[in-house]
Design a protein around this motif. Structure first.
Motif, PDB file in Angstrom:
ATOM      1  N   ASP A 248      -4.657  -8.325  13.767  1.00 19.26           N
ATOM      2  CA  ASP A 248      -3.763  -9.600  13.738  1.00 19.26           C
ATOM      3  C   ASP A 248      -4.586 -10.805  13.411  1.00 19.26           C
ATOM      4  OD1 ASP A 248      -1.576 -10.683  14.969  1.00 19.26           O
ATOM      5  OD2 ASP A 248      -2.949 -11.885  16.133  1.00 19.26           O
ATOM      6  N   VAL A 249      -5.671 -10.627  12.599  1.00 23.43           N
ATOM      7  CA  VAL A 249      -6.468 -11.582  12.464  1.00 23.43           C
ATOM      8  C   VAL A 249      -7.349 -11.533  11.008  1.00 23.43           C
ATOM      9  CG1 VAL A 249      -6.770 -13.171  14.354  1.00 23.43           C
ATOM     10  CG2 VAL A 249      -8.420 -11.144  14.268  1.00 23.43           C
ATOM     11  N   PHE A 250      -7.923 -12.301  10.354  1.00 26.89           N
ATOM     12  CA  PHE A 250      -8.757 -11.744   9.386  1.00 26.89           C
ATOM     13  C   PHE A 250      -9.640 -12.479   8.917  1.00 26.89           C
ATOM     14  CE2 PHE A 250      -4.850  -9.631   9.803  1.00 26.89           C
ATOM     15  CZ  PHE A 250      -4.892  -8.417   9.441  1.00 26.89           C
ATOM     16  N   ARG A 251     -10.650 -12.142   8.383  1.00 25.66           N
ATOM     17  CA  ARG A 251     -11.769 -13.070   7.920  1.00 25.66           C
ATOM     18  C   ARG A 251     -11.101 -14.203   6.805  1.00 25.66           C
ATOM     19  NH1 ARG A 251     -17.877 -11.967   7.943  1.00 25.66           N
ATOM     20  NH2 ARG A 251     -16.834 -10.374   9.202  1.00 25.66           N
ATOM     21  N   ASN A 252     -10.601 -14.363   6.285  1.00 25.75           N
ATOM     22  CA  ASN A 252      -9.851 -15.305   5.712  1.00 25.75           C
ATOM     23  C   ASN A 252      -8.404 -15.844   5.806  1.00 25.75           C
ATOM     24  OD1 ASN A 252     -11.751 -16.133   3.596  1.00 25.75           O
ATOM     25  ND2 ASN A 252     -11.443 -14.283   3.056  1.00 25.75           N
ATOM     26  N   GLU A 253      -7.710 -15.825   6.573  1.00 23.68           N
ATOM     27  CA  GLU A 253      -6.465 -16.355   6.763  1.00 23.68           C
ATOM     28  C   GLU A 253      -5.906 -17.119   5.986  1.00 23.68           C
ATOM     29  OE1 GLU A 253      -6.411 -16.114  10.930  1.00 23.68           O
ATOM     30  OE2 GLU A 253      -6.417 -14.194  11.132  1.00 23.68           O
ATOM     31  N   PRO A 254      -4.224 -17.020   5.085  1.00 26.18           N
ATOM     32  CA  PRO A 254      -3.479 -15.781   5.046  1.00 26.18           C
ATOM     33  C   PRO A 254      -4.706 -15.017   4.959  1.00 26.18           C
ATOM     34  CG  PRO A 254      -2.501 -17.358   3.834  1.00 26.18           C
ATOM     35  CD  PRO A 254      -3.594 -17.985   4.166  1.00 26.18           C
ATOM     36  N   LEU A 255      -4.730 -13.304   4.828  1.00 23.26           N
ATOM     37  CA  LEU A 255      -5.237 -12.293   3.986  1.00 23.26           C
ATOM     38  C   LEU A 255      -4.787 -12.493   2.906  1.00 23.26           C
ATOM     39  CD1 LEU A 255      -6.652  -9.689   5.052  1.00 23.26           C
ATOM     40  CD2 LEU A 255      -4.976  -7.983   4.913  1.00 23.26           C
ATOM     41  N   PRO A 256      -6.206 -12.746   1.775  1.00 28.95           N
ATOM     42  CA  PRO A 256      -5.505 -13.178   0.255  1.00 28.95           C
ATOM     43  C   PRO A 256      -4.874 -10.927  -0.117  1.00 28.95           C
ATOM     44  CG  PRO A 256      -7.612 -12.921   0.786  1.00 28.95           C
ATOM     45  CD  PRO A 256      -7.242 -12.595   2.042  1.00 28.95           C
ATOM     46  N   ALA A 257      -4.396 -10.973  -1.059  1.00 31.47           N
ATOM     47  CA  ALA A 257      -4.280 -10.689  -1.367  1.00 31.47           C
ATOM     48  C   ALA A 257      -4.977 -10.456  -3.707  1.00 31.47           C
ATOM     49  CB  ALA A 257      -2.892 -10.445  -1.880  1.00 31.47           C
ATOM     50  N   PRO A 258      -5.543  -9.385  -4.085  1.00 27.61           N
ATOM     51  CA  PRO A 258      -5.440  -7.882  -3.131  1.00 27.61           C
ATOM     52  C   PRO A 258      -6.142  -7.976  -2.804  1.00 27.61           C
ATOM     53  CG  PRO A 258      -6.611  -8.272  -5.375  1.00 27.61           C
ATOM     54  CD  PRO A 258      -5.970  -9.739  -4.813  1.00 27.61           C
ATOM     55  N   HIS A 259      -6.234  -6.557  -1.472  1.00 27.58           N
ATOM     56  CA  HIS A 259      -7.683  -6.701  -0.564  1.00 27.58           C
ATOM     57  C   HIS A 259      -6.780  -5.678   0.370  1.00 27.58           C
ATOM     58  CE1 HIS A 259      -9.825  -6.477   4.083  1.00 27.58           C
ATOM     59  NE2 HIS A 259     -10.165  -8.003   3.271  1.00 27.58           N
ATOM     60  N   PRO A 260      -8.143  -4.126   0.416  1.00 28.74           N
ATOM     61  CA  PRO A 260      -8.363  -3.572   0.535  1.00 28.74           C
ATOM     62  C   PRO A 260      -6.962  -2.821   1.462  1.00 28.74           C
ATOM     63  CG  PRO A 260     -10.192  -4.064   0.410  1.00 28.74           C
ATOM     64  CD  PRO A 260      -9.241  -4.771   0.405  1.00 28.74           C
ATOM     65  N   PHE A 261      -7.156  -4.096   2.687  1.00 30.04           N
ATOM     66  CA  PHE A 261      -6.351  -3.557   4.180  1.00 30.04           C
ATOM     67  C   PHE A 261      -4.783  -3.439   4.267  1.00 30.04           C
ATOM     68  CE2 PHE A 261      -8.961  -5.821   7.193  1.00 30.04           C
ATOM     69  CZ  PHE A 261     -10.170  -5.415   6.993  1.00 30.04           C
ATOM     70  N   TRP A 262      -4.586  -4.399   2.696  1.00 26.90           N
ATOM     71  CA  TRP A 262      -2.873  -3.859   2.546  1.00 26.90           C
ATOM     72  C   TRP A 262      -2.427  -2.729   2.361  1.00 26.90           C
ATOM     73  CZ3 TRP A 262       0.065  -7.748   3.918  1.00 26.90           C
ATOM     74  CH2 TRP A 262      -0.762  -9.080   4.529  1.00 26.90           C
ATOM     75  N   ASP A 263      -3.131  -1.843   1.425  1.00 28.83           N
ATOM     76  CA  ASP A 263      -2.969  -0.731   0.710  1.00 28.83           C
ATOM     77  C   ASP A 263      -3.690   0.401   1.806  1.00 28.83           C
ATOM     78  OD1 ASP A 263      -2.229  -2.212  -1.451  1.00 28.83           O
ATOM     79  OD2 ASP A 263      -4.146  -1.650  -2.494  1.00 28.83           O
ATOM     80  N   GLU A 264      -4.072   0.236   3.176  1.00 34.29           N
ATOM     81  CA  GLU A 264      -4.865   1.398   4.057  1.00 34.29           C
ATOM     82  C   GLU A 264      -3.614   1.617   5.185  1.00 34.29           C
ATOM     83  OE1 GLU A 264      -7.362   3.254   3.589  1.00 34.29           O
ATOM     84  OE2 GLU A 264      -6.026   4.409   5.211  1.00 34.29           O
ATOM     85  N   PRO A 265      -2.859   2.601   4.536  1.00 37.66           N
ATOM     86  CA  PRO A 265      -1.611   3.351   5.110  1.00 37.66           C
ATOM     87  C   PRO A 265      -1.896   3.375   7.044  1.00 37.66           C
ATOM     88  CG  PRO A 265      -2.051   5.287   4.230  1.00 37.66           C
ATOM     89  CD  PRO A 265      -2.969   4.036   3.328  1.00 37.66           C
ATOM     90  N   LYS A 266      -3.957   3.920   7.164  1.00 34.43           N
ATOM     91  CA  LYS A 266      -3.424   3.788   8.474  1.00 34.43           C
ATOM     92  C   LYS A 266      -4.015   1.827   8.751  1.00 34.43           C
ATOM     93  CE  LYS A 266      -5.167   8.420   8.357  1.00 34.43           C
ATOM     94  NZ  LYS A 266      -6.944   9.270   7.358  1.00 34.43           N
ATOM     95  N   ILE A 267      -4.114   1.041   8.518  1.00 32.74           N
ATOM     96  CA  ILE A 267      -4.511  -0.331   8.904  1.00 32.74           C
ATOM     97  C   ILE A 267      -2.960  -1.193   9.031  1.00 32.74           C
ATOM     98  CG2 ILE A 267      -5.150  -2.559   8.479  1.00 32.74           C
ATOM     99  CD1 ILE A 267      -7.370  -1.590   7.356  1.00 32.74           C
ATOM    100  N   THR A 268      -2.926  -1.311  10.662  1.00 32.40           N
ATOM    101  CA  THR A 268      -1.595  -2.658  10.861  1.00 32.40           C
ATOM    102  C   THR A 268      -1.899  -3.442  10.810  1.00 32.40           C
ATOM    103  OG1 THR A 268      -0.461  -0.235  12.071  1.00 32.40           O
ATOM    104  CG2 THR A 268       0.290  -3.003  12.293  1.00 32.40           C
ATOM    105  N   ILE A 269      -1.042  -4.584  10.069  1.00 32.48           N
ATOM    106  CA  ILE A 269      -1.649  -5.747   9.438  1.00 32.48           C
ATOM    107  C   ILE A 269      -0.463  -7.180   9.976  1.00 32.48           C
ATOM    108  CG2 ILE A 269      -1.317  -7.690   8.158  1.00 32.48           C
ATOM    109  CD1 ILE A 269      -2.889  -5.468   6.016  1.00 32.48           C
ATOM    110  N   THR A 270      -0.956  -7.863  11.127  1.00 33.20           N
ATOM    111  CA  THR A 270       0.390  -8.934  11.776  1.00 33.20           C
ATOM    112  C   THR A 270      -0.419 -10.339  11.387  1.00 33.20           C
ATOM    113  OG1 THR A 270      -0.500  -8.798  13.612  1.00 33.20           O
ATOM    114  CG2 THR A 270       1.593  -7.383  13.165  1.00 33.20           C
ATOM    115  N   PRO A 271       0.284 -11.541  10.712  1.00 35.57           N
ATOM    116  CA  PRO A 271      -0.118 -12.782  10.460  1.00 35.57           C
ATOM    117  C   PRO A 271      -0.437 -13.570  11.669  1.00 35.57           C
ATOM    118  CG  PRO A 271       2.463 -12.516  10.746  1.00 35.57           C
ATOM    119  CD  PRO A 271       1.892 -11.183  10.220  1.00 35.57           C
ATOM    120  N   HIS A 272      -1.538 -13.040  12.532  1.00 36.16           N
ATOM    121  CA  HIS A 272      -2.127 -13.843  12.845  1.00 36.16           C
ATOM    122  C   HIS A 272      -0.760 -14.384  14.269  1.00 36.16           C
ATOM    123  CE1 HIS A 272      -5.802 -17.115  14.083  1.00 36.16           C
ATOM    124  NE2 HIS A 272      -4.931 -16.415  15.441  1.00 36.16           N
TER     125      HIS A 272
END
Ligand code: NAP
Ligand code: GLV
Length: 309
Positions: A248-272
């Protein structure tokens, strides 16, 4: 009494209206960059821009509209030596309990896997995880961590908690201090992070510590992104050591694009959003603390600048 208000989202009218209802004796001054203002008695803000700092030199106390104080303590020496008071719960603890319970149950009941099966038209029952093998470990047993543990207890998960000082929490195996962190991690199948971001906790969850989790572990980070070494997490997920992460939280918010997290199916992302600041509850709490402070009474949730939280 003059109160300086800063809202990063720029939505200030409802805050001004609710403060007027709670503290009719106060004049609320909304900070705007470049607009000069007369000195204020108090500030209400969370993670202000550097341009606001000169206005803080006159205030008697700074009230945060969040639980975490890292967004203001990062200015360290530039801050006046006045109390910084964070929110204590104010409606956030139950939201955190909802979010984390949902994520833990999703992993435990294999709902992600059923979702993937359903998309491929597959009707197949998977073996149920053994609950005894699904220990949830919560890093940080403060206001939010404790409420999360209470919620998870109702589902019967084995529970453990880690804090800076030793604790006793019924039904929870308690660990404290860096000397007990490795043991805590070795026995944790789902790791929930609810620590404040401080010099001691920054990058705490790096490759060596995350590798101590058992094979197939999960990570739920609802605290601050900088607690986790992000590339190390990606490496361990790709290696299959970590089975999934809910972030739910990231070093840089909003999570920038590109970022490996966006493409990783085993990671669920929510915007803080795991525990949002509730305006009315927060204003009620801040107003009550401010009045107590004016009367010279002790108030809860004063941030300890030495500890960093
Ligand atoms: P809190 O009541 O201050 O609890 C902090 C806990 O962390 C305490 O148990 C403390 O130990 C422990 N801790 C701190 N430093 C430690 C260290 N070096 N080693 C081990 N344990 C340590 O804070 P809270 O209200 O629960 O909030 C926790 C954090 O959640 C906030 O700081 C914020 O970053 C995050 N948060 C996120 C959201 C969101 O929407 N994602 C919303 C609200 C808050 P002791 O008990 O021994 O002091
Ligand atoms: C949100 O992240 C908070 O610290 O309140």
């Amino acid at each position: 009494m003059r109160i300086l208000l800063h809202r990063a989202d720029g939505i200030t009218d409802p805050w001004v209206a609710d403060f007027a209802a709670c503290l009719p004796q106060a004049q609320i001054i909304v900070w705007q960059e470049g607009v000069p203002i007369a000195p204020c008695d108090y500030a209400v803000l969370w993670s202000p821009p550097v341009a606001l700092l000169p206005e803080l030199q006159h205030v008697k106390a700074i009230f945060l509209t969040g639980a975490g104080a890292d967004g203001i303590l990062k200015y360290s020496e530039a801050l006046p030596p006045v109390p910084v008071i964070r929110l204590g719960d104010a409606g956030m603890a139950i939201q955190m309990a909802e979010y984390v319970s949902h994520a833990v149950l999703r992993y435990y009941r294999r709902l992600d896997e059923y979702d993937q099966q359903a998309r491929r038209g597959i009707w197949k029952q998977l073996p149920q995880h053994d609950k005894a093998d699904f220990t949830v470990g919560v890093l940080g047993t403060g206001v939010l961590g404790k409420r999360v543990l209470d919620a998870l207890a109702s589902f019967g998960f084995p529970l453990r908690g880690w804090s800076r000082t030793a604790k006793q929490i019924e039904g929870v195996e308690c660990f404290a201090g860096s000397a007990q962190l490795d043991d805590f991690l070795r026995g944790t199948r789902v790791l929930v992070c609810l620590l404040p971001l401080t010099p001691e906790t920054t990058n705490l969850l790096d490759r060596s510590r995350l590798s101590l989790l058992p094979q197939g572990a999960y990570l739920i980070n609802v605290a601050r992104g900088a607690l986790v070494a992000e590339p190390d997490l990606v490496t361990l997920i790709r290696a299959g050591h970590i089975a999934g992460a809910t972030l739910d939280v990231f070093r840089n918010e909003p999570l920038p694009a590109p970022h490996p997290f966006w493409d990783e199916p085993k990671i669920t992302i929510t915007p803080h959003i795991s525990a949002l600041t509730l305006r009315r509850e927060s204003i009620e709490q801040i107003s009550a603390k401010l009045l107590a402070f004016e009367r010279g009474e002790p108030i809860a949730d004063v941030v300890d600048r030495q500890r960093g939280y």
